[in-house]
Design an enzyme around this catalytic site. Structure first.
Site, PDB file in Angstrom:
ATOM      1  N   PRO A  66      28.584  13.454  42.383  1.00 18.72           N
ATOM      2  CA  PRO A  66      28.602  11.989  42.338  1.00 18.72           C
ATOM      3  C   PRO A  66      27.504  11.508  41.387  1.00 18.72           C
ATOM      4  O   PRO A  66      26.405  12.073  41.381  1.00 18.72           O
ATOM      5  CB  PRO A  66      28.327  11.566  43.772  1.00 18.72           C
ATOM      6  CG  PRO A  66      28.103  12.786  44.563  1.00 18.72           C
ATOM      7  CD  PRO A  66      28.257  13.972  43.691  1.00 18.72           C
ATOM      8  N   HIS A  67      27.825  10.501  40.577  1.00 17.26           N
ATOM      9  CA  HIS A  67      26.857  10.048  39.589  1.00 17.26           C
ATOM     10  C   HIS A  67      27.090   8.599  39.209  1.00 17.26           C
ATOM     11  O   HIS A  67      28.147   8.036  39.489  1.00 17.26           O
ATOM     12  CB  HIS A  67      26.928  10.932  38.334  1.00 17.26           C
ATOM     13  CG  HIS A  67      28.279  10.957  37.704  1.00 17.26           C
ATOM     14  ND1 HIS A  67      29.297  11.773  38.164  1.00 17.26           N
ATOM     15  CD2 HIS A  67      28.800  10.266  36.666  1.00 17.26           C
ATOM     16  CE1 HIS A  67      30.374  11.585  37.422  1.00 17.26           C
ATOM     17  NE2 HIS A  67      30.111  10.675  36.517  1.00 17.26           N
ATOM     18  N   GLY A  68      26.088   8.026  38.562  1.00 13.71           N
ATOM     19  CA  GLY A  68      26.206   6.652  38.103  1.00 13.71           C
ATOM     20  C   GLY A  68      24.960   6.221  37.358  1.00 13.71           C
ATOM     21  O   GLY A  68      23.943   6.915  37.349  1.00 13.71           O
TER      22      GLY A  68
END
Length: 155
Positions: A66-68
């Site tokens: 998960p990334h952002g």
């Protein structure tokens, strides 16, 4: 040289408990907020959720990244969690996820964010690394696996 210099020992969670994908993202956001003063847990969670809506960050073999990107963040931040129980992450290969690597980047990171994602993926594709992560004794062993280059192989 450290492989993932944006991962700190205190951002390694050897036993995260969460019953589902959304709860995993909530726990990752909560843990990240503890290490990133000035950033809101809810904003981190919403950023992860928005990215997840574009398509699962479950990359296969029980791993999700998960990334952002976040305004107000001034450096790359990594956090790795080994889940106590695998959860359905809608991964490409259909396997449940038991290893989650959270990667957060500054809003204007551009290529640096992509390079960091590629580096995380490359480390997690090393032969045998996933099994070693799953069987690591504790936080220190997990941290060492992800931050130190493997010994050179004999020719």
């Amino acid at each position: 040289m450290p492989l993932l210099e944006f991962l700190k020992p205190e951002a390694v969670l050897p036993a995260l408990r969460a019953p589902g994908k959304k709860q995993v993202l909530q726990e990752l956001a909560a843990q990240a907020a503890k290490h990133l003063p000035g950033l809101d847990e809810r904003e981190i969670f919403e950023t992860l959720l928005q990215r997840e809506r574009l398509g699962s960050t479950g990359i296969g073999e029980g791993v999700a990244i998960p990334h952002g990107k976040l305004p107000g963040l001034d450096h790359l931040f990594g956090l790795v969690a080994r889940l106590e129980r695998p959860v359905d992450f809608e991964a490409l290969d259909g396997q449940p996820v038991d290893i989650a690597f959270l990667l957060l980047a500054p809003e204007g990171a551009g290529a640096d964010h992509l390079k960091a994602l590629a580096r995380v993926a490359r480390v997690l594709r090393e032969p045998g690394i996933i099994d070693r992560i799953r069987t690591a004794r504790d936080r220190d062993a997990l941290y060492a696996l992800l931050t130190h280059s493997p010994a050179p192989r004999a020719a």
